[in-house]
Design an enzyme around this catalytic site. Structure first.
Site, short mmCIF file in Angstrom:
data_model
loop_
_atom_site.label_atom_id
_atom_site.label_comp_id
_atom_site.label_asym_id
_atom_site.label_seq_id
_atom_site.Cartn_x
_atom_site.Cartn_y
_atom_site.Cartn_z
N LYS A 175 0.85 -1.31 0.00
CA LYS A 175 0.13 0.14 0.13
C LYS A 175 0.83 1.03 -0.12
CE LYS A 175 -1.57 2.93 3.01
NZ LYS A 175 -1.50 4.00 2.23
N GLU A 250 10.31 1.47 9.84
CA GLU A 250 11.49 2.62 9.61
C GLU A 250 10.71 3.99 9.93
OE1 GLU A 250 14.46 2.17 8.68
OE2 GLU A 250 14.39 -0.22 8.13
N CYS A 284 14.02 11.25 5.83
CA CYS A 284 13.92 10.84 7.38
C CYS A 284 15.37 11.14 7.95
CB CYS A 284 13.53 9.46 7.35
SG CYS A 284 14.77 8.38 5.98
N GLU A 385 10.46 16.29 14.87
CA GLU A 385 10.72 16.19 13.42
C GLU A 385 9.66 16.94 12.66
OE1 GLU A 385 9.38 12.73 11.31
OE2 GLU A 385 11.41 12.29 10.51
P1 NAD Z 1 2.70 8.46 7.71
O1 NAD Z 1 3.09 7.87 8.77
O2 NAD Z 1 1.87 9.48 7.56
O3 NAD Z 1 2.12 7.60 6.56
C1 NAD Z 1 2.99 6.66 6.23
C2 NAD Z 1 2.10 5.33 5.59
O4 NAD Z 1 1.23 4.90 6.29
C3 NAD Z 1 1.17 5.83 4.38
O5 NAD Z 1 1.08 4.94 3.23
C4 NAD Z 1 0.00 6.05 5.15
O6 NAD Z 1 -1.29 5.72 4.24
C5 NAD Z 1 -0.04 4.84 5.94
N1 NAD Z 1 -0.80 4.97 7.45
C6 NAD Z 1 -1.39 6.02 8.14
N2 NAD Z 1 -2.23 5.78 8.99
C7 NAD Z 1 -1.97 4.25 9.08
C8 NAD Z 1 -2.74 3.25 9.91
N3 NAD Z 1 -3.52 3.58 10.92
N4 NAD Z 1 -2.37 2.25 9.65
C9 NAD Z 1 -1.60 1.59 8.61
N5 NAD Z 1 -1.03 2.62 7.83
C10 NAD Z 1 -1.05 3.77 8.02
O7 NAD Z 1 4.16 9.06 7.27
P2 NAD Z 1 4.43 9.99 6.06
O8 NAD Z 1 4.03 11.21 6.37
O9 NAD Z 1 3.68 9.42 4.79
O10 NAD Z 1 5.83 10.02 5.80
C11 NAD Z 1 6.69 10.91 6.65
C12 NAD Z 1 7.30 10.08 7.80
O11 NAD Z 1 8.04 9.00 7.28
C13 NAD Z 1 8.27 10.76 8.43
O12 NAD Z 1 8.24 10.91 9.79
C14 NAD Z 1 9.60 10.33 8.11
O13 NAD Z 1 10.62 10.36 9.00
C15 NAD Z 1 9.27 8.74 7.73
N6 NAD Z 1 10.18 8.08 6.93
C16 NAD Z 1 11.20 7.34 7.46
C17 NAD Z 1 12.04 6.70 6.90
C18 NAD Z 1 13.09 5.75 7.25
O14 NAD Z 1 13.73 5.23 6.49
N7 NAD Z 1 13.30 5.77 8.45
C19 NAD Z 1 12.02 6.76 5.33
C20 NAD Z 1 11.01 7.75 4.90
C21 NAD Z 1 10.18 8.21 5.67
#
Ligand code: NAD
Length: 489
Positions: A175, A250, A284, A385
């Site tokens: 997804k 992650e 990230c 962050e």
């Molecule tokens: P997010 O947590 O809002 O969403 C990430 C994914 O999770 C999306 O596909 C979203 O639809 C899904 N999601 C949201 N709620 C959910 C739930 N209740 N159950 C299951 N899935 C759900 O994050 P974002 O805003 O898309 O991305 C930014 C974040 O990602 C930042 O905090 C960043 O640091 C992190 N990130 C981490 C890495 C790493 O390697 N550590 C890499 C890239 C991004």
């Protein structure tokens, strides 16, 4: 405009509810595509397809060499369609096409790396206490994997999950972020073309609280690999406890970039810029916490601000652009609020701290690259962050203090140290509680180096051999070639 479809059991399908979502270009808010908007019901179908495919065993029993061949083919097709993929990624995320081309090279590299190591581990024979027996340890696939990706590096993050899951013989349901699904849809087309069998790789488009939630709670899913924010990660961890799913998380980072006075000044300034303003800070591992030795602090900030004020904002499709917009209006509002809160905490805005005024940038979700000084480690702006083009600057006077500041975070994803003193550099990185540390470098990653976080930055690793092992179960097999009665009872 054709609706981008989901891929379930080898068929391209609309959402069962027939709902759709507009995909927006963050540079000008134009609709660039319409995507199917699946929900729990679509996710259930995809999970069933992945479960059935896994239980049939065709993919897991295909030789690892053959799986590697197909994954190599995916890499070939990504290289063939690199330009198209890069343009789609830039339309969807706002990043420059040059950045997206670099992403596509990295993505093909990830598929190739895992294709190459697919058949290199045939297990091991270990010593056995039983005479005339063979004792071996083998690796098997975990089963059905739910894979949830974020919007910042849509296809790169997908590749870190797809390639190791496929070569190890798992089946999967992916997804992508609902706001950036386009390159993931395209790569599923390429996976079909490469010969991944029906039901092995399934794609469901839709929101986290429906599709993502179903993947986390459905007991037919054996593993969740999630990249995204810390709060979502915690929710997934709770949901996944329902059948004790394996978890790879992650999550975010608040990464320190420590500059000692003896560092190569110009290189450290240049790389501090890159560490935080690349992709508008939506990384990230962005070096958002700059920690500078007091004796060079003022000079360093002056040099940084001069360079920051020359960063060219614009369309990702304009070759002169160095920084694109933020991903969405919602995210822009979060970044605005993050800086406003910092101002209330008493930081000094050395540059930026607002949206740009140029008329040609008004339709995009732009925020000026921002340097905040007079920051201290107790401030929320230093701890939280922001995920935007914002750097906070702190000072230190001793190595011990520098390390205390660097480690003062709930996160532990990555960090860097700049110094010419090699002993000091090694002392520092040994103390830094992060999954990746760089000495005189920042933000470099590659397929064979493991990536992931200490502390609340996550659980498990992607990339490298560790990234493969996340998708494997370890089985010990003892084969007695000459069984004897025990005569114990
Ligand atoms: P997010 O947590 O809002 O969403 C990430 C994914 O999770 C999306 O596909 C979203 O639809 C899904 N999601 C949201 N709620 C959910 C739930 N209740 N159950 C299951 N899935 C759900 O994050 P974002 O805003 O898309 O991305 C930014 C974040 O990602 C930042 O905090 C960043 O640091 C992190 N990130 C981490 C890495 C790493 O390697 N550590 C890499 C890239 C991004």
């Amino acid at each position: 405009m054709d609706t981008k479809k989901q891929f379930i059991n080898g068929e391209w399908v609309l959402a069962l509810s027939e709902q759709t979502r507009e995909i927006i270009n963050p540079f000008n808010q134009e609709v660039v595509a319409i995507a199917a908007e699946g929900n729990e019901e679509d996710a259930k179908l995809a999970i069933k397809a992945a479960r059935d495919a896994f239980d049939r065993g065709e993919w897991s029993q295909t030789s690892a060499t053959e799986r590697g061949r197909i994954v190599h083919k995916i890499a070939d097709l990504i290289e063939r369609d690199k330009e198209e993929l890069a343009e789609i990624e830039s339309l969807d995320t706002g990043k420059t096409v040059e950045e997206s081309r670099g992403d596509m090279d990295d993505i093909a590299g990830v598929f190739r790396y895992y294709a190459e190591i697919a058949d290199k581990d045939g297990g091991e024979i270990i010593d056995s206490p039983i005479p005339n027996s063979i004792s071996k340890v083998v690796k098997e696939p975990v089963g059905v994997c739910g894979q949830i990706t974020p919007w910042n590096y849509p296809l790169l993050q997908a590749s870190w999950k797809l390639a190791p899951a496929l070569v190890t013989g798992n089946t999967l349901v992916m997804k992508p972020s609902e706001i950036t699904p386009l390159t993931t849809v395209k790569v599923f087309e390429l996976m079909e073309e490469a010969g991944v069998p029906n039901g092995v790789a399934n794609l469901v488009l839709g929101a986290g609280n429906s599709v993502g939630q179903e993947l986390s709670t459905n007991t037919d899913v054996d593993l969740i690999s999630f990249t995204g924010g810390i709060q979502t990660g915690k929710r997934i961890m709770q949901a996944a406890s329902v059948n004790v799913k394996k978890l790879a998380l992650e999550l975010g980072g608040k990464n320190p970039n420590v500059v000692f006075a003896d560092a190569d000044f110009d290189t450290a300034v240049d790389q501090a810029l890159n560490a935080v303003f690349f992709h508008a800070g939506q990384i990230c591992s962005a070096g958002t916490r700059l920690i500078v030795e007091e004796s060079i602090h003022d000079e360093f900030v002056d040099a940084l601000v001069k360079r920051v004020e020359n960063i060219r904002l614009g369309s990702g499709f304009d070759e002169k652009t160095q920084m694109g917009p933020l991903i969405s209006e919602e995210h822009l509002n979060k970044v605005v609020q993050y800086v406003e809160d910092g101002k209330k905490e008493g930081v000094t805005v050395a540059t930026g701290g607002r949206r740009p005024e140029s008329p040609e940038l008004q339709d995009g979700f732009f925020y000026l690259p921002t340097v905040l000084t007079n920051c201290t480690t107790d401030m929320d702006v230093v701890q939280n962050e922001g995920f935007g083009p914002v750097i906070t600057v702190e000072k230190f006077t001793s190595e011990e203090e520098a390390m205390k500041l660097a480690n003062d975070s709930i996160y532990g994803l990555a960090g860097g140290v700049w110094t010419k003193d090699i002993a000091k550099a090694e002392r520092c990185v040994a103390k830094m509680r992060m999954g990746t540390v760089w000495i005189n470098e920042f933000n470099v990653y590659f397929p064979h180096a493991p990536w992931g976080g200490f502390k609340q930055s996550g659980i498990g690793r992607e990339l490298g051999k560790s990234g493969l092992e996340e998708y494997q179960e370890t089985k010990h097999i003892l084969h007695n070639l000459d069984p004897q009665a025990l005569n114990w009872f």
